[in-house]
Design an enzyme around this catalytic site. Structure first.
Site, mmCIF file in Angstrom:
data_model
loop_
_atom_site.group_PDB
_atom_site.id
_atom_site.type_symbol
_atom_site.label_atom_id
_atom_site.label_comp_id
_atom_site.label_asym_id
_atom_site.label_seq_id
_atom_site.Cartn_x
_atom_site.Cartn_y
_atom_site.Cartn_z
ATOM 1 N N ASP A 1 1.549 6.628 3.523
ATOM 2 C CA ASP A 1 2.126 5.454 4.166
ATOM 3 C C ASP A 1 1.136 4.753 5.088
ATOM 4 O O ASP A 1 0.980 3.533 5.028
ATOM 5 C CB ASP A 1 3.375 5.860 4.963
ATOM 6 C CG ASP A 1 4.115 4.658 5.535
ATOM 7 O OD1 ASP A 1 4.167 3.612 4.861
ATOM 8 O OD2 ASP A 1 4.631 4.766 6.662
ATOM 9 N N LYS B 1 0.841 -1.192 0.000
ATOM 10 C CA LYS B 1 0.000 0.000 0.000
ATOM 11 C C LYS B 1 0.877 1.243 0.000
ATOM 12 O O LYS B 1 2.014 1.194 0.468
ATOM 13 C CB LYS B 1 -0.957 -0.027 1.198
ATOM 14 C CG LYS B 1 -0.308 -0.349 2.556
ATOM 15 C CD LYS B 1 0.500 0.789 3.090
ATOM 16 C CE LYS B 1 1.429 0.354 4.173
ATOM 17 N NZ LYS B 1 2.480 1.377 4.424
#
Length: 321
Positions: A179, A98
Protein backbone atom coordinates in the site's frame (compact mmCIF):
# COMPACT_ATOMS: atom_id res chain seq x y z
CA UNK A 1 -9.69 17.21 -32.98
CA UNK A 2 -10.37 17.38 -29.24
CA UNK A 3 -7.57 18.67 -27.07
CA UNK A 4 -8.75 17.01 -23.86
CA UNK A 5 -9.37 13.52 -22.45
CA UNK A 6 -12.74 12.15 -21.38
CA UNK A 7 -12.20 10.08 -18.24
CA UNK A 8 -14.05 7.15 -16.73
CA UNK A 9 -13.51 5.73 -13.22
CA UNK A 10 -13.70 1.98 -12.57
CA UNK A 11 -15.43 1.76 -9.22
CA UNK A 12 -16.77 4.26 -6.71
CA UNK A 13 -14.15 3.93 -3.98
CA UNK A 14 -13.83 6.56 -1.26
CA UNK A 15 -10.44 7.65 -2.57
CA UNK A 16 -11.78 8.02 -6.10
CA UNK A 17 -14.77 10.01 -4.83
CA UNK A 18 -12.86 12.27 -2.43
CA UNK A 19 -9.56 12.77 -4.25
CA UNK A 20 -9.02 11.54 -7.80
CA UNK A 21 -12.42 12.24 -9.35
CA UNK A 22 -12.36 15.87 -8.10
CA UNK A 23 -8.78 16.16 -9.42
CA UNK A 24 -9.88 14.91 -12.85
CA UNK A 25 -12.81 17.32 -12.77
CA UNK A 26 -10.54 20.24 -11.85
CA UNK A 27 -7.71 19.43 -14.25
CA UNK A 28 -7.13 21.26 -17.49
CA UNK A 29 -7.68 19.19 -20.63
CA UNK A 30 -9.77 16.62 -18.73
CA UNK A 31 -13.47 15.84 -18.43
CA UNK A 32 -14.87 13.49 -15.80
CA UNK A 33 -17.38 11.71 -18.01
CA UNK A 34 -18.36 8.36 -16.43
CA UNK A 35 -18.12 6.06 -13.44
CA UNK A 36 -18.78 2.32 -13.26
CA UNK A 37 -20.58 0.97 -10.19
CA UNK A 38 -23.30 -1.60 -9.60
CA UNK A 39 -24.79 0.65 -6.90
CA UNK A 40 -26.19 3.78 -8.55
CA UNK A 41 -26.40 5.47 -5.14
CA UNK A 42 -22.60 5.41 -4.94
CA UNK A 43 -22.44 7.46 -8.12
CA UNK A 44 -24.50 10.32 -6.64
CA UNK A 45 -21.54 12.01 -4.86
CA UNK A 46 -19.64 12.03 -8.17
CA UNK A 47 -22.62 13.54 -9.95
CA UNK A 48 -22.85 16.26 -7.32
CA UNK A 49 -19.79 17.98 -8.81
CA UNK A 50 -20.01 16.46 -12.32
CA UNK A 51 -23.74 16.59 -13.11
CA UNK A 52 -23.38 15.19 -16.64
CA UNK A 53 -21.58 12.08 -15.43
CA UNK A 54 -22.77 8.82 -17.02
CA UNK A 55 -23.15 5.78 -14.75
CA UNK A 56 -22.30 2.33 -16.08
CA UNK A 57 -23.46 -0.79 -14.26
CA UNK A 58 -20.24 -2.71 -14.96
CA UNK A 59 -16.57 -2.09 -15.63
CA UNK A 60 -16.88 -3.79 -19.02
CA UNK A 61 -19.70 -1.43 -20.00
CA UNK A 62 -17.52 1.57 -19.22
CA UNK A 63 -14.63 0.15 -21.24
CA UNK A 64 -17.02 -0.36 -24.18
CA UNK A 65 -18.13 3.30 -24.02
CA UNK A 66 -16.76 5.01 -27.17
CA UNK A 67 -17.02 8.39 -25.42
CA UNK A 68 -14.28 7.46 -22.93
CA UNK A 69 -10.61 8.10 -23.75
CA UNK A 70 -8.92 7.32 -20.44
CA UNK A 71 -9.69 5.35 -17.29
CA UNK A 72 -8.61 5.71 -13.69
CA UNK A 73 -8.45 2.39 -11.81
CA UNK A 74 -8.73 2.53 -7.98
CA UNK A 75 -9.62 -1.16 -7.51
CA UNK A 76 -8.03 -3.48 -4.90
CA UNK A 77 -4.36 -4.23 -5.62
CA UNK A 78 -4.94 -7.80 -6.81
CA UNK A 79 -7.18 -6.53 -9.63
CA UNK A 80 -4.86 -3.84 -10.99
CA UNK A 81 -3.12 -5.82 -13.72
CA UNK A 82 -6.29 -7.54 -14.96
CA UNK A 83 -8.24 -4.32 -15.43
CA UNK A 84 -5.28 -2.31 -16.69
CA UNK A 85 -4.87 -4.92 -19.42
CA UNK A 86 -8.57 -4.93 -20.25
CA UNK A 87 -8.67 -1.14 -20.42
CA UNK A 88 -5.59 -0.90 -22.64
CA UNK A 89 -6.93 -3.63 -24.91
CA UNK A 90 -10.10 -1.53 -25.22
CA UNK A 91 -7.93 1.37 -26.40
CA UNK A 92 -8.27 3.47 -23.25
CA UNK A 93 -5.34 5.29 -21.70
CA UNK A 94 -4.75 3.83 -18.24
CA UNK A 95 -3.88 5.49 -14.93
CA UNK A 96 -3.93 2.75 -12.29
CA UNK A 97 -3.47 3.09 -8.56
CA UNK A 98 -0.31 1.85 -6.93
CA UNK A 99 0.98 -0.77 -6.86
CA UNK A 100 0.12 -1.27 -10.51
CA UNK A 101 1.38 -4.87 -10.28
CA UNK A 102 1.85 -7.42 -7.53
CA UNK A 103 5.29 -8.36 -8.86
CA UNK A 104 7.87 -6.93 -11.26
CA UNK A 105 6.75 -9.62 -13.71
CA UNK A 106 3.27 -8.10 -13.69
CA UNK A 107 4.73 -4.73 -14.63
CA UNK A 108 6.73 -6.40 -17.40
CA UNK A 109 3.42 -7.66 -18.84
CA UNK A 110 2.04 -4.14 -18.86
CA UNK A 111 5.20 -2.71 -20.43
CA UNK A 112 4.93 -5.30 -23.21
CA UNK A 113 1.25 -4.48 -23.75
CA UNK A 114 1.96 -0.74 -23.79
CA UNK A 115 4.71 -1.21 -26.36
CA UNK A 116 2.59 -3.56 -28.48
CA UNK A 117 -0.54 -1.38 -28.53
CA UNK A 118 0.92 2.11 -28.17
CA UNK A 119 -1.68 2.78 -25.45
CA UNK A 120 -0.64 4.89 -22.46
CA UNK A 121 -0.39 2.87 -19.21
CA UNK A 122 1.02 4.28 -15.99
CA UNK A 123 0.89 3.94 -12.23
CA UNK A 124 -0.77 6.70 -10.25
CA UNK A 125 2.28 7.58 -8.15
CA UNK A 126 1.50 11.24 -7.57
CA UNK A 127 4.73 12.50 -5.88
CA UNK A 128 6.45 12.31 -9.28
CA UNK A 129 4.24 15.24 -10.31
CA UNK A 130 4.94 17.46 -7.31
CA UNK A 131 7.62 20.14 -7.90
CA UNK A 132 9.16 19.59 -4.46
CA UNK A 133 10.71 16.37 -5.76
CA UNK A 134 12.16 18.05 -8.82
CA UNK A 135 13.77 20.59 -6.48
CA UNK A 136 15.14 17.86 -4.21
CA UNK A 137 16.72 16.14 -7.22
CA UNK A 138 18.35 19.42 -8.22
CA UNK A 139 19.74 20.10 -4.75
CA UNK A 140 21.20 16.61 -4.43
CA UNK A 141 22.62 16.61 -7.97
CA UNK A 142 24.29 19.98 -7.37
CA UNK A 143 25.91 18.76 -4.14
CA UNK A 144 23.71 20.99 -2.01
CA UNK A 145 24.18 18.81 1.07
CA UNK A 146 27.59 17.42 0.13
CA UNK A 147 28.19 13.70 -0.24
CA UNK A 148 25.03 11.72 0.53
CA UNK A 149 25.40 9.78 3.79
CA UNK A 150 21.95 8.57 4.88
CA UNK A 151 18.40 8.49 3.52
CA UNK A 152 15.56 7.71 5.92
CA UNK A 153 11.81 7.51 5.44
CA UNK A 154 8.61 6.74 7.28
CA UNK A 155 4.96 6.41 6.28
CA UNK A 156 2.40 5.18 8.81
CA UNK A 157 -1.32 5.39 9.49
CA UNK A 158 -3.63 3.77 12.06
CA UNK A 159 -5.89 1.05 10.63
CA UNK A 160 -7.44 -1.33 13.19
CA UNK A 161 -6.46 -4.96 12.72
CA UNK A 162 -10.08 -6.09 12.59
CA UNK A 163 -11.32 -3.42 10.19
CA UNK A 164 -13.14 -4.59 7.07
CA UNK A 165 -10.68 -2.99 4.68
CA UNK A 166 -8.93 -4.27 1.55
CA UNK A 167 -5.59 -3.36 3.15
CA UNK A 168 -6.20 -6.08 5.74
CA UNK A 169 -7.11 -8.68 3.10
CA UNK A 170 -4.28 -10.90 1.81
CA UNK A 171 -6.40 -12.18 -1.11
CA UNK A 172 -6.81 -8.63 -2.41
CA UNK A 173 -3.12 -7.74 -2.13
CA UNK A 174 -3.29 -5.93 1.17
CA UNK A 175 -0.50 -5.00 3.55
CA UNK A 176 1.58 -1.96 4.41
CA UNK A 177 4.43 -2.59 1.99
CA UNK A 178 2.18 -2.89 -1.08
CA UNK A 179 0.00 0.00 0.00
CA UNK A 180 2.60 2.59 1.03
CA UNK A 181 6.06 1.07 0.64
CA UNK A 182 6.12 2.48 -2.88
CA UNK A 183 6.39 5.97 -1.39
CA UNK A 184 9.69 5.95 0.54
CA UNK A 185 11.23 3.55 -1.98
CA UNK A 186 10.10 5.57 -4.99
CA UNK A 187 11.09 8.85 -3.34
CA UNK A 188 14.62 7.65 -2.60
CA UNK A 189 15.00 6.38 -6.16
CA UNK A 190 13.72 9.45 -8.00
CA UNK A 191 15.57 11.85 -5.71
CA UNK A 192 18.97 10.18 -5.99
CA UNK A 193 18.81 8.28 -9.27
CA UNK A 194 20.24 5.28 -7.38
CA UNK A 195 18.88 1.75 -6.98
CA UNK A 196 18.68 0.37 -3.41
CA UNK A 197 20.34 -2.92 -2.52
CA UNK A 198 18.57 -4.75 0.29
CA UNK A 199 20.57 -5.64 3.39
CA UNK A 200 17.87 -6.44 5.99
CA UNK A 201 14.09 -6.57 6.37
CA UNK A 202 11.63 -7.51 9.10
CA UNK A 203 7.86 -7.38 9.38
CA UNK A 204 4.86 -8.11 11.56
CA UNK A 205 2.55 -10.43 9.62
CA UNK A 206 -1.14 -10.58 10.50
CA UNK A 207 -3.40 -13.02 8.63
CA UNK A 208 -1.13 -13.05 5.61
CA UNK A 209 -0.45 -9.31 5.32
CA UNK A 210 2.42 -7.23 6.64
CA UNK A 211 0.91 -4.74 9.04
CA UNK A 212 4.35 -3.16 9.66
CA UNK A 213 7.63 -3.53 7.77
CA UNK A 214 11.14 -2.24 8.47
CA UNK A 215 13.84 -2.15 5.77
CA UNK A 216 17.54 -1.34 5.55
CA UNK A 217 19.47 -1.03 2.28
CA UNK A 218 22.50 0.46 0.57
CA UNK A 219 21.93 3.34 -1.80
CA UNK A 220 25.21 3.78 -3.59
CA UNK A 221 27.70 4.72 -0.85
CA UNK A 222 24.86 5.86 1.42
CA UNK A 223 22.56 3.91 3.71
CA UNK A 224 18.79 3.85 3.21
CA UNK A 225 16.28 2.84 5.85
CA UNK A 226 12.53 3.17 6.14
CA UNK A 227 9.50 1.70 7.84
CA UNK A 228 5.85 1.57 6.91
CA UNK A 229 2.91 0.58 9.09
CA UNK A 230 -0.86 0.33 9.14
CA UNK A 231 -0.85 0.09 12.96
CA UNK A 232 0.96 3.28 13.99
CA UNK A 233 -0.13 6.88 14.28
CA UNK A 234 -0.23 9.06 11.18
CA UNK A 235 3.27 10.12 10.17
CA UNK A 236 5.27 10.69 6.99
CA UNK A 237 8.71 12.17 6.44
CA UNK A 238 11.80 11.78 4.24
CA UNK A 239 15.29 12.85 5.28
CA UNK A 240 18.39 13.15 3.08
CA UNK A 241 21.52 13.67 5.18
CA UNK A 242 24.87 14.54 3.62
CA UNK A 243 28.38 15.52 4.64
CA UNK A 244 27.54 19.24 4.52
CA UNK A 245 23.86 19.43 5.39
CA UNK A 246 20.45 17.82 5.17
CA UNK A 247 17.05 17.99 3.54
CA UNK A 248 13.99 17.26 5.65
CA UNK A 249 10.89 16.81 3.51
CA UNK A 250 7.61 17.62 5.25
CA UNK A 251 4.46 16.00 3.83
CA UNK A 252 6.53 14.17 1.22
CA UNK A 253 3.73 11.92 -0.03
CA UNK A 254 0.23 13.21 0.81
CA UNK A 255 1.06 16.87 0.30
CA UNK A 256 -1.95 18.94 1.29
CA UNK A 257 -4.02 16.38 3.15
CA UNK A 258 -1.19 15.47 5.57
CA UNK A 259 0.24 18.97 5.74
CA UNK A 260 1.92 21.64 3.69
CA UNK A 261 4.63 20.37 1.38
CA UNK A 262 7.95 21.90 2.37
CA UNK A 263 11.68 21.27 2.22
CA UNK A 264 13.88 22.30 5.15
CA UNK A 265 17.36 22.71 3.70
CA UNK A 266 20.03 22.89 6.38
CA UNK A 267 23.70 23.55 5.59
CA UNK A 268 26.56 23.74 8.05
CA UNK A 269 27.18 27.34 9.07
CA UNK A 270 24.15 28.75 7.20
CA UNK A 271 20.60 29.59 8.17
CA UNK A 272 17.95 27.06 7.27
CA UNK A 273 16.18 27.59 3.94
CA UNK A 274 12.48 26.75 4.04
CA UNK A 275 11.10 25.99 0.57
CA UNK A 276 7.30 25.93 0.72
CA UNK A 277 4.66 24.67 -1.71
CA UNK A 278 1.37 25.82 -0.19
CA UNK A 279 -0.81 25.65 -3.32
CA UNK A 280 0.49 22.80 -5.49
CA UNK A 281 -2.09 20.11 -6.32
CA UNK A 282 -0.19 16.95 -7.20
CA UNK A 283 -3.25 14.87 -8.14
CA UNK A 284 -4.42 17.54 -10.57
CA UNK A 285 -0.85 17.81 -11.90
CA UNK A 286 -0.87 14.04 -12.45
CA UNK A 287 -4.06 14.13 -14.54
CA UNK A 288 -2.70 17.00 -16.61
CA UNK A 289 0.56 15.09 -17.13
CA UNK A 290 -1.41 12.16 -18.58
CA UNK A 291 -3.08 14.52 -21.05
CA UNK A 292 0.26 16.03 -22.03
CA UNK A 293 1.67 12.57 -22.69
CA UNK A 294 -1.35 11.13 -24.52
CA UNK A 295 -2.27 14.20 -26.56
CA UNK A 296 1.13 15.84 -27.08
CA UNK A 297 3.54 12.91 -26.84
CA UNK A 298 5.29 14.50 -23.86
CA UNK A 299 7.53 12.55 -21.52
CA UNK A 300 5.76 11.19 -18.44
CA UNK A 301 7.46 11.62 -15.06
CA UNK A 302 6.60 8.12 -13.80
CA UNK A 303 6.67 5.66 -16.72
CA UNK A 304 6.18 1.96 -16.09
CA UNK A 305 9.94 1.42 -16.06
CA UNK A 306 10.16 3.57 -12.91
CA UNK A 307 7.29 1.64 -11.33
CA UNK A 308 8.99 -1.64 -12.22
CA UNK A 309 12.17 -0.63 -10.41
CA UNK A 310 10.27 0.09 -7.21
CA UNK A 311 8.28 -3.14 -7.52
CA UNK A 312 11.44 -5.18 -8.08
CA UNK A 313 12.80 -3.88 -4.77
CA UNK A 314 9.51 -4.68 -3.03
CA UNK A 315 9.75 -8.22 -4.45
CA UNK A 316 13.20 -8.57 -2.86
CA UNK A 317 11.86 -7.38 0.50
CA UNK A 318 9.05 -9.95 0.45
CA UNK A 319 11.54 -12.67 -0.49
CA UNK A 320 13.64 -11.73 2.56
CA UNK A 321 10.79 -11.79 5.09
Amino acid sequence: MRDYLRWGVLGASNFARKTMAPAIHAADRAELAAVATRDAAKAAPFQSFAPGLRVHASYDDLLADPEIDAVYIPLPNALHVEWSEKAAQAGKAVLCEKPIGMTAGDVDRLIALRDETGVFIAEAWMPAHHPQWARIREILAEGGIGKLHTVAGVFTYPLPAGAANVRNDAALGGGALRDIGVYPIGAARIATGLEPELTWADAIIEKGVDSSTWVQARLGDARFSFYVSMRAGLRQEMVFHGSEGSLVVDAPFNAGSYGEAAIRWRRTGLDEDLIRYPTEQQYKNQVEAVAASVLDGGAYACPLEVSRGTQAFIDKIFAAL
